[in-house]
Motif scaffolding. Sequence first.
Motif, PDB file in Angstrom:
ATOM      1  N   ARG A 154      -0.447   7.305   1.760  1.00 48.78           N
ATOM      2  CA  ARG A 154      -1.462   6.678   0.899  1.00 48.78           C
ATOM      3  C   ARG A 154      -1.961   7.659  -0.164  1.00 48.78           C
ATOM      4  O   ARG A 154      -2.207   7.264  -1.308  1.00 48.78           O
ATOM      5  CB  ARG A 154      -2.627   6.174   1.758  1.00 48.78           C
ATOM      6  CG  ARG A 154      -3.658   5.379   0.969  1.00 48.78           C
ATOM      7  CD  ARG A 154      -3.061   4.100   0.424  1.00 48.78           C
ATOM      8  NE  ARG A 154      -4.016   3.354  -0.364  1.00 48.78           N
ATOM      9  CZ  ARG A 154      -3.814   2.982  -1.626  1.00 48.78           C
ATOM     10  NH1 ARG A 154      -2.673   3.292  -2.237  1.00 48.78           N
ATOM     11  NH2 ARG A 154      -4.718   2.306  -2.289  1.00 48.78           N
ATOM     12  N   ASN A 228      -9.178   4.107  -7.116  1.00 57.48           N
ATOM     13  CA  ASN A 228      -8.537   3.181  -6.185  1.00 57.48           C
ATOM     14  C   ASN A 228      -9.040   1.773  -6.485  1.00 57.48           C
ATOM     15  O   ASN A 228     -10.242   1.530  -6.412  1.00 57.48           O
ATOM     16  CB  ASN A 228      -8.892   3.588  -4.753  1.00 57.48           C
ATOM     17  CG  ASN A 228      -8.200   2.737  -3.709  1.00 57.48           C
ATOM     18  OD1 ASN A 228      -7.508   1.773  -4.021  1.00 57.48           O
ATOM     19  ND2 ASN A 228      -8.389   3.096  -2.451  1.00 57.48           N
ATOM     20  N   ASP A 242      -7.928   4.407   3.435  1.00 57.34           N
ATOM     21  CA  ASP A 242      -8.133   4.568   2.001  1.00 57.34           C
ATOM     22  C   ASP A 242      -9.202   5.613   1.709  1.00 57.34           C
ATOM     23  O   ASP A 242      -9.064   6.431   0.784  1.00 57.34           O
ATOM     24  CB  ASP A 242      -8.533   3.227   1.375  1.00 57.34           C
ATOM     25  CG  ASP A 242      -7.363   2.527   0.700  1.00 57.34           C
ATOM     26  OD1 ASP A 242      -6.213   2.931   0.948  1.00 57.34           O
ATOM     27  OD2 ASP A 242      -7.601   1.595  -0.081  1.00 57.34           O
TER      28      ASP A 242
END
Length: 281
Positions: A154, A228, A242
């Motif tokens: 990620r 993001n 995240d």
Amino acid sequence: MKSHSITVCPAGGLANRMRAIASGIALGRDTGRLVEIVWARDSGLNAPYSLLFDPAALPVPIRGVSAAAYHLKYEVPRLLNLRLPAIYQHRHFALAHFDEPGFEDRYVGSPLLLRSEVEQARGDAYFFSGLDFYPFADEDYRRYFRPSVTVRRRVDELAASAPGATVALHIRRTDNANSIASSPLSLFIDAIDAEIARDANVRFFLATDDDSTKAELSRLYPDRIYTNPATARRDTPEGVVDALAELLLLSRMKRIYGSFFSTFSDAASRLGSIPLTICRK
């Protein structure tokens, strides 16, 4: 004879838990006590430790506990839980500390006092904390918290979506009243303008839990702000992944402009050994 131990139940959000774990390991090392970490999932951080970090990087064992065990054994005893955890804690621990009023003033910054108290306890010690209640080295911090494969992937995705970003912005909002009051958006705008004055080509990666902040800075600085696109969530495993990926990407930047009263900015600075400027009025 069984040696006495220290059990740490890290509390709060991601960065709070990281510093409590590092504190407990350092305290165990200095007192010669075995250390165990218990990890509970809740709405503020709903993800297993192994999804976020490699447990093998920790020098002490960590185990997940069920919601029932957390509420009955490890949580802070209070009226809401009928003080039921006190029964277990009084039976199993000779010393128990929480982030109660007075704890930080008495012990944080006074490591010898806390160390002496733990050494003199005639039984196991328990800490429920989101504080850096005992000093630890930044190098230990980086060694302990090795990201999982999922998180590393990620991070790489976010990095690829932010080409050329070298300066990090962390703007804490939502439920953090201290950050909202002390670190207004105007101070971050001043910092951005100062960076642009020094380098006309500078690009920024913005980590924030507020979509309106993302939209406003993207409007003011088109083609300079990367972020993001997902809405920040801490109550889902994907949201926590995240959050950690953002923290790690911040740690790769040259410098961070962070929010007052937020451990997230500090954690990124520690992990990357990079300068941190708190935007505070």
